[in-house]
Design an enzyme around this catalytic site. Structure first.
Site, PDB file in Angstrom:
ATOM      1  N   ARG A  59       9.057   1.701  -8.305  1.00 20.10           N
ATOM      2  CA  ARG A  59       9.100   1.697  -6.873  1.00 20.10           C
ATOM      3  C   ARG A  59       7.707   1.046  -6.417  1.00 20.10           C
ATOM      4  O   ARG A  59       8.038  -0.118  -5.823  1.00 20.10           O
ATOM      5  CB  ARG A  59       9.576   2.945  -6.394  1.00 20.10           C
ATOM      6  CG  ARG A  59      10.031   3.030  -4.758  1.00 20.10           C
ATOM      7  CD  ARG A  59       8.785   2.986  -3.924  1.00 20.10           C
ATOM      8  NE  ARG A  59       7.884   4.051  -3.881  1.00 20.10           N
ATOM      9  CZ  ARG A  59       6.760   3.962  -3.326  1.00 20.10           C
ATOM     10  NH1 ARG A  59       6.468   2.913  -2.511  1.00 20.10           N
ATOM     11  NH2 ARG A  59       5.878   4.868  -3.489  1.00 20.10           N
ATOM     12  N   ASP A  60       6.759   1.837  -6.444  1.00 17.38           N
ATOM     13  CA  ASP A  60       5.555   1.164  -5.922  1.00 17.38           C
ATOM     14  C   ASP A  60       5.106   0.232  -6.507  1.00 17.38           C
ATOM     15  O   ASP A  60       4.655  -0.722  -6.027  1.00 17.38           O
ATOM     16  CB  ASP A  60       4.560   2.589  -5.628  1.00 17.38           C
ATOM     17  CG  ASP A  60       3.361   2.526  -4.587  1.00 17.38           C
ATOM     18  OD1 ASP A  60       3.181   1.252  -4.068  1.00 17.38           O
ATOM     19  OD2 ASP A  60       2.919   3.563  -4.330  1.00 17.38           O
ATOM     20  N   CYS A  73       1.729  -1.369  -0.765  1.00 20.17           N
ATOM     21  CA  CYS A  73       2.621  -1.829   0.190  1.00 20.17           C
ATOM     22  C   CYS A  73       2.455  -2.797   1.026  1.00 20.17           C
ATOM     23  O   CYS A  73       1.087  -3.105   1.397  1.00 20.17           O
ATOM     24  CB  CYS A  73       2.426  -0.426   0.899  1.00 20.17           C
ATOM     25  SG  CYS A  73       3.637  -0.396   2.425  1.00 20.17           S
ATOM     26  N   HIS A  94      -4.394   4.766  -4.982  1.00 21.69           N
ATOM     27  CA  HIS A  94      -4.427   3.329  -5.388  1.00 21.69           C
ATOM     28  C   HIS A  94      -5.809   2.943  -5.531  1.00 21.69           C
ATOM     29  O   HIS A  94      -6.910   3.548  -5.073  1.00 21.69           O
ATOM     30  CB  HIS A  94      -3.860   2.601  -3.880  1.00 21.69           C
ATOM     31  CG  HIS A  94      -2.368   2.572  -3.560  1.00 21.69           C
ATOM     32  ND1 HIS A  94      -1.675   1.628  -4.241  1.00 21.69           N
ATOM     33  CD2 HIS A  94      -1.562   3.430  -3.236  1.00 21.69           C
ATOM     34  CE1 HIS A  94      -0.100   1.655  -3.857  1.00 21.69           C
ATOM     35  NE2 HIS A  94      -0.295   3.190  -3.351  1.00 21.69           N
ATOM     36  N   ASN A 100      -1.575   1.024  -7.619  1.00 26.40           N
ATOM     37  CA  ASN A 100      -1.982   2.465  -7.783  1.00 26.40           C
ATOM     38  C   ASN A 100      -2.872   2.544  -9.075  1.00 26.40           C
ATOM     39  O   ASN A 100      -3.039   1.645  -9.972  1.00 26.40           O
ATOM     40  CB  ASN A 100      -0.613   3.108  -8.386  1.00 26.40           C
ATOM     41  CG  ASN A 100       0.390   3.003  -7.171  1.00 26.40           C
ATOM     42  OD1 ASN A 100       1.108   2.049  -6.765  1.00 26.40           O
ATOM     43  ND2 ASN A 100       0.788   4.289  -6.364  1.00 26.40           N
ATOM     44  N   HIS A 116      -1.972  10.839  -4.925  1.00 26.39           N
ATOM     45  CA  HIS A 116      -1.458   9.451  -4.845  1.00 26.39           C
ATOM     46  C   HIS A 116      -2.370   8.292  -4.809  1.00 26.39           C
ATOM     47  O   HIS A 116      -2.829   7.896  -3.596  1.00 26.39           O
ATOM     48  CB  HIS A 116       0.000   9.189  -3.917  1.00 26.39           C
ATOM     49  CG  HIS A 116       0.449   7.755  -4.244  1.00 26.39           C
ATOM     50  ND1 HIS A 116       1.460   7.436  -4.612  1.00 26.39           N
ATOM     51  CD2 HIS A 116       0.181   6.769  -3.733  1.00 26.39           C
ATOM     52  CE1 HIS A 116       2.174   6.417  -4.495  1.00 26.39           C
ATOM     53  NE2 HIS A 116       1.343   5.719  -3.823  1.00 26.39           N
TER      54      HIS A 116
HETATM   55  P1  HMG Z   1      14.098   0.430  11.930  1.00 24.04           P
HETATM   56  O1  HMG Z   1      14.064  -1.119  12.246  1.00 24.04           O
HETATM   57  O2  HMG Z   1      13.127   1.219  12.841  1.00 24.04           O
HETATM   58  O3  HMG Z   1      15.692   0.971  11.794  1.00 24.04           O
HETATM   59  O4  HMG Z   1      13.690   0.364  10.401  1.00 24.04           O
HETATM   60  P2  HMG Z   1      16.704   1.016  13.015  1.00 24.04           P
HETATM   61  O5  HMG Z   1      17.395   2.252  12.850  1.00 24.04           O
HETATM   62  O6  HMG Z   1      16.307   0.601  14.267  1.00 24.04           O
HETATM   63  O7  HMG Z   1      17.774  -0.008  12.477  1.00 24.04           O
HETATM   64  C1  HMG Z   1      17.698  -1.443  12.456  1.00 24.04           C
HETATM   65  C2  HMG Z   1      18.471  -2.043  11.282  1.00 24.04           C
HETATM   66  O8  HMG Z   1      18.174  -1.505  10.171  1.00 24.04           O
HETATM   67  C3  HMG Z   1      19.960  -1.594  11.497  1.00 24.04           C
HETATM   68  O9  HMG Z   1      20.910  -2.880  11.081  1.00 24.04           O
HETATM   69  C4  HMG Z   1      20.260  -0.690  10.588  1.00 24.04           C
HETATM   70  O10 HMG Z   1      21.616  -0.364  10.067  1.00 24.04           O
HETATM   71  C5  HMG Z   1      19.193  -1.133   9.397  1.00 24.04           C
HETATM   72  P3  HMG Z   1      21.641  -3.717  11.998  1.00 24.04           P
HETATM   73  O11 HMG Z   1      22.648  -2.955  12.858  1.00 24.04           O
HETATM   74  O12 HMG Z   1      20.514  -4.273  12.947  1.00 24.04           O
HETATM   75  O13 HMG Z   1      22.356  -4.798  11.280  1.00 24.04           O
HETATM   76  N1  HMG Z   1      18.617   0.114   8.619  1.00 24.04           N
HETATM   77  C6  HMG Z   1      18.917   0.095   7.215  1.00 24.04           C
HETATM   78  N2  HMG Z   1      19.288  -0.671   6.396  1.00 24.04           N
HETATM   79  C7  HMG Z   1      19.395  -0.127   4.965  1.00 24.04           C
HETATM   80  N3  HMG Z   1      18.931   1.059   4.631  1.00 24.04           N
HETATM   81  C8  HMG Z   1      18.217   1.790   5.604  1.00 24.04           C
HETATM   82  C9  HMG Z   1      18.339   1.615   7.013  1.00 24.04           C
HETATM   83  N4  HMG Z   1      17.828   1.958   8.060  1.00 24.04           N
HETATM   84  C10 HMG Z   1      18.144   1.186   9.042  1.00 24.04           C
HETATM   85  N5  HMG Z   1      17.752   2.935   5.245  1.00 24.04           N
HETATM   86  C11 HMG Z   1      12.919   1.692   8.410  1.00 24.04           C
HETATM   87  C12 HMG Z   1      13.251   1.807   9.901  1.00 24.04           C
HETATM   88  C13 HMG Z   1      12.149   2.813   7.910  1.00 24.04           C
HETATM   89  C14 HMG Z   1      14.310   1.751   7.629  1.00 24.04           C
HETATM   90  C15 HMG Z   1      12.340   0.217   8.129  1.00 24.04           C
HETATM   91  O14 HMG Z   1      11.227   0.022   8.996  1.00 24.04           O
HETATM   92  C16 HMG Z   1      12.062  -0.103   6.483  1.00 24.04           C
HETATM   93  O15 HMG Z   1      12.989  -0.294   5.831  1.00 24.04           O
HETATM   94  N6  HMG Z   1      10.757  -0.180   6.289  1.00 24.04           N
HETATM   95  C17 HMG Z   1      10.193  -0.371   4.793  1.00 24.04           C
HETATM   96  C18 HMG Z   1       9.559   0.832   4.649  1.00 24.04           C
HETATM   97  C19 HMG Z   1       9.032   0.776   3.155  1.00 24.04           C
HETATM   98  O16 HMG Z   1       9.737   0.479   2.288  1.00 24.04           O
HETATM   99  N7  HMG Z   1       7.702   0.891   3.147  1.00 24.04           N
HETATM  100  C20 HMG Z   1       7.116   1.102   1.647  1.00 24.04           C
HETATM  101  C21 HMG Z   1       7.300   2.376   1.009  1.00 24.04           C
HETATM  102  S1  HMG Z   1       6.053   3.529   1.727  1.00 24.04           S
HETATM  103  C22 HMG Z   1       4.621   3.230   0.594  1.00 24.04           C
HETATM  104  O17 HMG Z   1       4.588   2.298  -0.190  1.00 24.04           O
HETATM  105  C23 HMG Z   1       3.492   4.316   0.735  1.00 24.04           C
HETATM  106  C24 HMG Z   1       3.533   5.478  -0.640  1.00 24.04           C
HETATM  107  O18 HMG Z   1       3.488   4.518  -1.866  1.00 24.04           O
HETATM  108  C25 HMG Z   1       2.397   6.204  -0.136  1.00 24.04           C
HETATM  109  C26 HMG Z   1       0.980   5.517  -0.269  1.00 24.04           C
HETATM  110  O19 HMG Z   1       0.773   4.877  -1.118  1.00 24.04           O
HETATM  111  O20 HMG Z   1       0.466   5.838   0.817  1.00 24.04           O
HETATM  112  C27 HMG Z   1       4.780   5.935  -0.598  1.00 24.04           C
HETATM  113 MG    MG Z   2       1.771   4.108  -2.784  1.00 21.65          MG
END
Ligand code: HMG
Ligand code: MG
Length: 314
Positions: free
Chosen positions: A18-19, A245, A214, A254, A212
């Site tokens: 994933r990450d 990310c 990086h 990471n 966690h």
């Molecule tokens: P949003 O734009 O606020 O969502 O997204 P919304 O509710 O306003 O919906 C807008 C559109 O998105 C709609 O579609 C929804 O159906 C669709 P439309 O009606 O316009 O056609 N939608 C979705 N589609 C598929 N799956 C879903 C979903 N939700 C809404 N789940 C959201 C909010 C969080 C979903 C978006 O901003 C997003 O996907 N962001 C990506 C976040 C991400 O993956 N980040 C990386 C992971 S976190 C990380 O890496 C950090 C970590 O490793 C720890 C660290 O290192 O610190 C964990």
């Molecule tokens: Mg991370």
């Protein structure tokens, strides 16, 4: 350093699929992701973060989540925890449909990062997360919680450990069994790890805290050492050191799982991971990505024609 507080055994959460992969631009075939996950299980991993059910346009590399999960689901019969990131109820619906048994919800201790990453402030993120956790727990799904930017934010800089503690406490109270403190862009230092753990551990038992890191500034292993001195027993890591990310400015990989396992071997801490098999898994995915590893251990291992002396504790 207080070596006597170090645990005898740790759990590694392998976040490579994933990450590790989410920031890669080239399309990786779903079957290759499944092969990687199977190879990681074969190394001894008991906890693997498989994918995320997020917006495919926001995270294209995770767009095959629905196809990938069924390919590896059987590993849970061997006792492997297969976690998927879920941002909202829409993501949870997919998780339930696919029979996912463990999810991870994610927020941060920085409003600015959260807005860029998930289009929500910290407060708004809890409005989304709360029903997800409640519904998941009612459906028998375990929930892990992430607090990103716990040791600094690429946009806001210093993050007050009190804010990290507040978010970690709230996730715990909502029912997350484990809180992973994310050093999203590797700004953590032994001192900030100390200050943050001093506060967080007043509210969340150390058995429920994961770290966690990086390795963006080369501090991950040093920071892990500080975590070990607090008796922390769960660390996230990514095969070969992949990761990052796309919504965190300047994010890189990471801590490499190899570097974490190697550190533990030199300290006599059990991980259950076979380093040699792990290096094969990393080489497999790095070969597909046509990338070199950032793992110091893996570089040394390859350069020594896989005949490396590993110092053991006396
Ligand atoms: P949003 O734009 O606020 O969502 O997204 P919304 O509710 O306003 O919906 C807008 C559109 O998105 C709609 O579609 C929804 O159906 C669709 P439309 O009606 O316009 O056609 N939608 C979705 N589609 C598929 N799956 C879903 C979903 N939700 C809404 N789940 C959201 C909010 C969080 C979903 C978006 O901003 C997003 O996907 N962001 C990506 C976040 C991400 O993956 N980040 C990386 C992971 S976190 C990380 O890496 C950090 C970590 O490793 C720890 C660290 O290192 O610190 C964990
Ligand atoms: Mg991370």
């Amino acid at each position: 350093m207080n070596f006597s507080a170090f645990p005898k055994k740790i759990k590694i959460v392998e976040v490579g699929p994933r990450d590790g992969l989410q920031n890669e631009k080239s399309v990786i075939e779903t079957k290759d992701k499944a092969t990687l996950i199977n190879m990681l299980e074969d190394c001894g991993h008991q906890s693997i973060e498989v994918t995320s059910f997020v917006r495919p346009d926001r995270m294209p590399q995770m767009a095959d989540a629905r196809e990938l999960f069924p390919l590896v689901k059987g590993l849970s019969e061997k006792g492997v925890a297969l976690t998927c990131l879920v941002p909202n109820l829409k993501g949870l619906e997919v998780a339930k449909e696919l029979g996912v048994k463990e999810i991870a919800v994610f927020t941060a201790s920085s409003d600015t990062f959260n807005k860029k990453n998930i289009n929500a402030t910290i407060s708004q993120s809890f409005d989304r997360i709360e029903p997800v956790i409640k519904d998941a727990l009612a459906s028998g799904i375990k929930v892990r919680g992430y607090v990103s930017t716990a040791f600094g934010c690429p946009y806001e800089g210093y993050i007050d450990p009190a804010s990290v503690t507040e978010v970690a406490k709230r996730l715990t109270e909502l029912g997350c069994y484990e809180i992973s403190l994310g050093d999203t862009v590797g700004t953590g230092s032994p001192l900030s790890v100390q200050t943050t753990l001093d506060l967080v551990l007043k509210e969340v038992p150390k058995e429920n805290v994961a770290l966690h890191f990086h390795d963006t500034r080369g501090m991950a292993v040093t920071n892990i050492l500080m975590g070990l001195s607090y008796g922390i027993t769960t660390f996230d890591a990514s095969t070969g050191g992949l990761g990052g990310c796309p919504y965190a400015l300047g994010a890189t990989g990471n801590v490499a799982t190899e570097d974490l396992v190697y550190l533990c071997e030199t300290l006599g801490i059990e991980t259950g991971i076979d380093l040699m098999k792990l290096s094969l898994a990393s080489e497999f995915i790095l070969g597909i990505l046509k990338k070199k590893t950032t793992s110091k251990f893996l570089q040394a291992y390859i350069n020594s024609e896989k005949n490396l002396y590993i110092p053991k504790p006396l």
